[in-house]
Scaffold this active site. Structure first.
Site, PDB file in Angstrom:
ATOM      1  N   VAL A   1      -8.788   8.038  -2.390  1.00 32.86           N
ATOM      2  CA  VAL A   1      -9.710   6.896  -2.404  1.00 32.86           C
ATOM      3  C   VAL A   1      -9.521   6.023  -1.170  1.00 32.86           C
ATOM      4  O   VAL A   1     -10.495   5.616  -0.519  1.00 32.86           O
ATOM      5  CB  VAL A   1      -9.508   6.073  -3.705  1.00 32.86           C
ATOM      6  CG1 VAL A   1     -10.246   4.748  -3.636  1.00 32.86           C
ATOM      7  CG2 VAL A   1      -9.956   6.882  -4.912  1.00 32.86           C
TER       8      VAL A   1
ATOM      9  N   LEU B   1     -12.446  10.911 -10.526  1.00 36.09           N
ATOM     10  CA  LEU B   1     -12.845  11.092  -9.123  1.00 36.09           C
ATOM     11  C   LEU B   1     -12.353  12.430  -8.575  1.00 36.09           C
ATOM     12  O   LEU B   1     -11.396  13.007  -9.083  1.00 36.09           O
ATOM     13  CB  LEU B   1     -12.252   9.963  -8.273  1.00 36.09           C
ATOM     14  CG  LEU B   1     -12.588   8.545  -8.741  1.00 36.09           C
ATOM     15  CD1 LEU B   1     -11.750   7.517  -7.975  1.00 36.09           C
ATOM     16  CD2 LEU B   1     -14.076   8.254  -8.539  1.00 36.09           C
TER      17      LEU B   1
ATOM     18  N   LYS C   1      -3.291  -0.846 -15.903  1.00 31.32           N
ATOM     19  CA  LYS C   1      -4.613  -1.143 -15.330  1.00 31.32           C
ATOM     20  C   LYS C   1      -5.271  -2.337 -16.035  1.00 31.32           C
ATOM     21  O   LYS C   1      -5.914  -3.171 -15.391  1.00 31.32           O
ATOM     22  CB  LYS C   1      -5.520   0.090 -15.409  1.00 31.32           C
ATOM     23  CG  LYS C   1      -5.071   1.254 -14.511  1.00 31.32           C
ATOM     24  CD  LYS C   1      -5.199   0.900 -13.047  1.00 31.32           C
ATOM     25  CE  LYS C   1      -4.927   2.060 -12.123  1.00 31.32           C
ATOM     26  NZ  LYS C   1      -4.930   1.684 -10.714  1.00 31.32           N
TER      27      LYS C   1
ATOM     28  N   SER D   1     -11.465   4.512 -15.964  1.00 28.58           N
ATOM     29  CA  SER D   1     -12.197   4.606 -17.240  1.00 28.58           C
ATOM     30  C   SER D   1     -11.250   4.752 -18.429  1.00 28.58           C
ATOM     31  O   SER D   1     -11.669   4.555 -19.575  1.00 28.58           O
ATOM     32  CB  SER D   1     -13.173   5.778 -17.203  1.00 28.58           C
ATOM     33  OG  SER D   1     -12.493   6.977 -16.928  1.00 28.58           O
ATOM     34  N   CYS D   2      -9.967   5.072 -18.176  1.00 28.65           N
ATOM     35  CA  CYS D   2      -9.035   5.244 -19.305  1.00 28.65           C
ATOM     36  C   CYS D   2      -8.610   3.915 -19.916  1.00 28.65           C
ATOM     37  O   CYS D   2      -7.868   3.908 -20.895  1.00 28.65           O
ATOM     38  CB  CYS D   2      -7.826   6.056 -18.891  1.00 28.65           C
ATOM     39  SG  CYS D   2      -6.741   5.154 -17.806  1.00 28.65           S
TER      40      CYS D   2
HETATM   41  N1  NDP Z   1      -8.206  10.030  -8.765  1.00 31.68           N
HETATM   42  C1  NDP Z   1      -8.935   9.624  -9.804  1.00 31.68           C
HETATM   43  O1  NDP Z   1      -9.550  10.435 -10.524  1.00 31.68           O
HETATM   44  C2  NDP Z   1      -9.028   8.163 -10.125  1.00 31.68           C
HETATM   45  C3  NDP Z   1      -8.347   7.197  -9.397  1.00 31.68           C
HETATM   46  N2  NDP Z   1      -8.472   5.871  -9.727  1.00 31.68           N
HETATM   47  C4  NDP Z   1      -7.733   4.839  -9.011  1.00 31.68           C
HETATM   48  O2  NDP Z   1      -8.042   4.884  -7.624  1.00 31.68           O
HETATM   49  C5  NDP Z   1      -6.908   4.464  -6.856  1.00 31.68           C
HETATM   50  C6  NDP Z   1      -6.569   5.504  -5.810  1.00 31.68           C
HETATM   51  O3  NDP Z   1      -6.317   6.749  -6.434  1.00 31.68           O
HETATM   52  P1  NDP Z   1      -6.233   8.123  -5.594  1.00 31.68           P
HETATM   53  O4  NDP Z   1      -6.713   7.893  -4.229  1.00 31.68           O
HETATM   54  O5  NDP Z   1      -6.822   9.165  -6.455  1.00 31.68           O
HETATM   55  O6  NDP Z   1      -4.659   8.361  -5.572  1.00 31.68           O
HETATM   56  P2  NDP Z   1      -3.764   9.102  -4.454  1.00 31.68           P
HETATM   57  O7  NDP Z   1      -2.566   9.600  -5.197  1.00 31.68           O
HETATM   58  O8  NDP Z   1      -4.563  10.068  -3.676  1.00 31.68           O
HETATM   59  O9  NDP Z   1      -3.326   7.922  -3.490  1.00 31.68           O
HETATM   60  C7  NDP Z   1      -2.503   6.890  -3.947  1.00 31.68           C
HETATM   61  C8  NDP Z   1      -1.915   6.159  -2.769  1.00 31.68           C
HETATM   62  O10 NDP Z   1      -1.039   5.168  -3.296  1.00 31.68           O
HETATM   63  C9  NDP Z   1       0.034   5.016  -2.418  1.00 31.68           C
HETATM   64  N3  NDP Z   1       1.231   4.617  -3.164  1.00 31.68           N
HETATM   65  C10 NDP Z   1       1.697   5.114  -4.321  1.00 31.68           C
HETATM   66  N4  NDP Z   1       2.859   4.517  -4.653  1.00 31.68           N
HETATM   67  C11 NDP Z   1       3.130   3.625  -3.660  1.00 31.68           C
HETATM   68  C12 NDP Z   1       4.186   2.713  -3.431  1.00 31.68           C
HETATM   69  N5  NDP Z   1       5.214   2.605  -4.272  1.00 31.68           N
HETATM   70  N6  NDP Z   1       4.150   1.975  -2.305  1.00 31.68           N
HETATM   71  C13 NDP Z   1       3.116   2.081  -1.428  1.00 31.68           C
HETATM   72  N7  NDP Z   1       2.072   2.919  -1.606  1.00 31.68           N
HETATM   73  C14 NDP Z   1       2.092   3.686  -2.716  1.00 31.68           C
HETATM   74  C15 NDP Z   1       0.277   6.361  -1.760  1.00 31.68           C
HETATM   75  O11 NDP Z   1       0.692   6.088  -0.428  1.00 31.68           O
HETATM   76  P3  NDP Z   1       1.402   7.176   0.567  1.00 31.68           P
HETATM   77  O12 NDP Z   1       0.373   8.220   0.812  1.00 31.68           O
HETATM   78  O13 NDP Z   1       1.725   6.404   1.768  1.00 31.68           O
HETATM   79  O14 NDP Z   1       2.592   7.696  -0.187  1.00 31.68           O
HETATM   80  C16 NDP Z   1      -1.099   7.030  -1.834  1.00 31.68           C
HETATM   81  O15 NDP Z   1      -1.729   7.074  -0.579  1.00 31.68           O
HETATM   82  C17 NDP Z   1      -5.791   4.197  -7.862  1.00 31.68           C
HETATM   83  O16 NDP Z   1      -5.744   2.841  -8.185  1.00 31.68           O
HETATM   84  C18 NDP Z   1      -6.232   4.992  -9.074  1.00 31.68           C
HETATM   85  O17 NDP Z   1      -5.691   4.459 -10.260  1.00 31.68           O
HETATM   86  C19 NDP Z   1      -9.276   5.461 -10.753  1.00 31.68           C
HETATM   87  C20 NDP Z   1      -9.974   6.362 -11.494  1.00 31.68           C
HETATM   88  C21 NDP Z   1      -9.900   7.787 -11.250  1.00 31.68           C
HETATM   89  C1  F7E Z   2      -8.829   9.843 -14.174  1.00 27.69           C
HETATM   90  C2  F7E Z   2      -8.072   9.918 -15.462  1.00 27.69           C
HETATM   91  O1  F7E Z   2      -7.271  11.096 -15.513  1.00 27.69           O
HETATM   92  C3  F7E Z   2      -6.456  11.287 -16.668  1.00 27.69           C
HETATM   93  O2  F7E Z   2      -7.216  11.560 -17.799  1.00 27.69           O
HETATM   94  P1  F7E Z   2      -8.147  12.799 -18.035  1.00 27.69           P
HETATM   95  O3  F7E Z   2      -9.555  12.431 -17.854  1.00 27.69           O
HETATM   96  O4  F7E Z   2      -7.812  13.382 -19.358  1.00 27.69           O
HETATM   97  O5  F7E Z   2      -7.770  13.715 -16.805  1.00 27.69           O
HETATM   98  P2  F7E Z   2      -7.511  15.198 -16.375  1.00 27.69           P
HETATM   99  O6  F7E Z   2      -8.348  15.391 -15.186  1.00 27.69           O
HETATM  100  O7  F7E Z   2      -6.063  15.473 -16.198  1.00 27.69           O
HETATM  101  O8  F7E Z   2      -7.994  16.136 -17.595  1.00 27.69           O
HETATM  102  C4  F7E Z   2      -9.319  16.181 -18.043  1.00 27.69           C
HETATM  103  C5  F7E Z   2      -9.499  17.263 -19.079  1.00 27.69           C
HETATM  104  O9  F7E Z   2      -9.389  18.521 -18.417  1.00 27.69           O
HETATM  105  C6  F7E Z   2      -8.523  19.392 -19.156  1.00 27.69           C
HETATM  106  N1  F7E Z   2      -7.945  20.388 -18.254  1.00 27.69           N
HETATM  107  C7  F7E Z   2      -8.200  21.712 -18.309  1.00 27.69           C
HETATM  108  N2  F7E Z   2      -7.469  22.373 -17.403  1.00 27.69           N
HETATM  109  C8  F7E Z   2      -6.767  21.418 -16.718  1.00 27.69           C
HETATM  110  C9  F7E Z   2      -5.850  21.496 -15.639  1.00 27.69           C
HETATM  111  O10 F7E Z   2      -5.506  22.559 -15.138  1.00 27.69           O
HETATM  112  N3  F7E Z   2      -5.350  20.314 -15.185  1.00 27.69           N
HETATM  113  C10 F7E Z   2      -5.702  19.104 -15.728  1.00 27.69           C
HETATM  114  N4  F7E Z   2      -5.167  17.976 -15.210  1.00 27.69           N
HETATM  115  N5  F7E Z   2      -6.558  19.019 -16.788  1.00 27.69           N
HETATM  116  C11 F7E Z   2      -7.077  20.169 -17.262  1.00 27.69           C
HETATM  117  C12 F7E Z   2      -7.539  18.423 -19.781  1.00 27.69           C
HETATM  118  O11 F7E Z   2      -6.869  19.032 -20.885  1.00 27.69           O
HETATM  119  C13 F7E Z   2      -8.452  17.280 -20.205  1.00 27.69           C
HETATM  120  O12 F7E Z   2      -9.100  17.589 -21.414  1.00 27.69           O
HETATM  121  C14 F7E Z   2      -5.707  10.076 -17.107  1.00 27.69           C
HETATM  122  O13 F7E Z   2      -4.427  10.502 -17.481  1.00 27.69           O
HETATM  123  C15 F7E Z   2      -5.847   8.937 -16.205  1.00 27.69           C
HETATM  124  O14 F7E Z   2      -4.999   9.134 -15.114  1.00 27.69           O
HETATM  125  C16 F7E Z   2      -7.221   8.727 -15.682  1.00 27.69           C
HETATM  126  O15 F7E Z   2      -7.628   7.621 -15.458  1.00 27.69           O
END
Ligand code: NDP
Ligand code: F7E
Length: 308
Positions: A16, A167, A141, A109-110
């Site tokens: 993100v 995402l 969150k 969304s969780c």
């Molecule tokens: N991925 C998804 O499906 C979703 C994500 N979000 C939210 O979006 C945001 C970004 O997520 P996403 O981009 O997927 O996550 P990533 O894991 O790709 O990135 C997370 C970033 O957080 C930084 N970070 C983690 N711990 C620390 C720490 N202790 N100190 C400094 N930096 C830290 C890392 O920095 P570095 O690279 O330098 O280690 C990393 O770049 C989060 O708030 C997440 O909860 C919300 C909904 C869904």
């Molecule tokens: C973004 C959201 O992400 C997390 O929630 P989630 O929506 O349940 O995320 P998920 O992507 O891991 O799984 C979605 C579905 O998919 C199924 N599933 C199948 N096969 C695989 C698989 O291989 N890996 C994963 N991870 N899931 C699998 C899995 O069993 C589930 O039914 C939160 O903890 C929280 O962090 C949050 O906010």
């Protein structure tokens, strides 16, 4: 935001954070401040205080967090609670002490109750019990949303909270156990195709439904809301469309060109049965997504291939 303003993107290397950086560069912003977690551990109160006092950013995008899929959330429960509370407490509080003009907090969304009516409206927050597998992350969150609102109410801080759906996109995490479903399945179907494996196993029953938004669309929405939205409470960001995990698996299988079978490992958790976002508030503010799921999966798969 003024084009010369100093912008801190916390977590700029993540999926993100890097998408937000790309969007802001494309919009003409140039004055960024960034740190990796190696050089600034956002869990550390003193380090964060020194950083904000030195850098004095004007605007903050909070894309740093401990993030992972259903099994990671359920396994590292203490880290998901502690790390996320520490990171957001430190960044939000220091933003207040150092005069940040506006901050965007990313929730998820969780945060909504497991059995909430669908689609999920913003006012369903705190109306029921959370999904067990990601309760620690969701509690952190929810605390972040309430912290932004408390700082707005008591100190007049313009801090906004956005709730993205699931995402995926460039720079996603493809870890076999700890990632989210979409990148996990891209990797598993790709490896099965390359290795000629006759079947691929999906976690759970395949019946849960999920909504997916491409991270560059999320970044565009975050930028739009930083420019056009100054309200307390929360706002959903999503597409308003979902599909079952089985349907997602079929779509990824087709995109990758894998021809084997799909099996289900029902010993793995399903998690929340459904979490479809109500995006009417977002649409009423004037923003809508542009990248649909088949196109987004193609883009993500090309990014995955480019890094092999
Ligand atoms: N991925 C998804 O499906 C979703 C994500 N979000 C939210 O979006 C945001 C970004 O997520 P996403 O981009 O997927 O996550 P990533 O894991 O790709 O990135 C997370 C970033 O957080 C930084 N970070 C983690 N711990 C620390 C720490 N202790 N100190 C400094 N930096 C830290 C890392 O920095 P570095 O690279 O330098 O280690 C990393 O770049 C989060 O708030 C997440 O909860 C919300 C909904 C869904
Ligand atoms: C973004 C959201 O992400 C997390 O929630 P989630 O929506 O349940 O995320 P998920 O992507 O891991 O799984 C979605 C579905 O998919 C199924 N599933 C199948 N096969 C695989 C698989 O291989 N890996 C994963 N991870 N899931 C699998 C899995 O069993 C589930 O039914 C939160 O903890 C929280 O962090 C949050 O906010």
């Amino acid at each position: 935001m003024e084009k010369e303003a100093k912008i801190y993107i916390a977590g700029h290397r993540g999926m993100v954070g890097s998408a937000i950086h790309r969007k802001l560069v494309a919009e003409g912003f140039t004055n960024f401040v960034t740190r990796t977690s190696d050089t600034l551990d956002l869990r550390d109160q003193k380090q964060v205080a020194v950083f904000f006092a030195q850098e004095k950013p004007d605007y903050v995008f909070m894309a740093a967090a401990k993030v992972g899929g259903i099994v990671a959330n359920n396994t590292y429960r203490a880290e998901f609670l502690y790390d996320n509370l520490q990171i957001q407490n430190n960044v939000i509080h220091q933003s207040h002490l150092n005069g940040v003009k506006k901050l965007l907090f990313l929730g998820s969304s969780c945060i909504y109750p497991k059995m909430a009516p669908q689609p999920l409206k913003e006012d369903y927050l705190l109306t029921g019990t959370l999904e067990e597998t990601n309760e620690p992350y969701a509690i952190a969150k929810i605390a972040g949303i309430k912290m932004c609102d408390a700082y707005r109410a008591q100190y007049g801080c313009n801090y906004i909270s956005v709730m993205p759906t699931n995402l995926y996109g460039y720079n996603d995490n493809y870890h076999p156990q700890n990632s989210h479903v979409l990148p996990a399945l891209i990797r598993r179907f790709h490896e099965a195709k390359v290795n000629g494996t006759p079947s691929v196993t999906i976690w759970g029953t395949g019946s849960p439904k999920r909504e997916f938004l491409f991270a560059d669309d999320l970044a565009a929405a975050c930028y739009y809301l930083m420019e056009n939205y100054d309200e307390p409470n929360l706002i959903n960001i999503g597409t308003g469309e979902d599909l079952s995990i089985k349907e997602l698996a079929e779509l990824i299988k087709k995109t990758i060109g894998y021809e084997g079978e799909i099996n289900f490992d029902t010993s793995k958790p399903d998690g929340t049965p459904r979490k479809l976002m109500d995006v009417s508030k977002l649409h009423s503010k004037g923003w809508k997504h542009t990248i649909d799921l088949p196109e987004g999966i193609q883009l993500a798969y090309q990014d995955f291939l480019s890094k092999q």
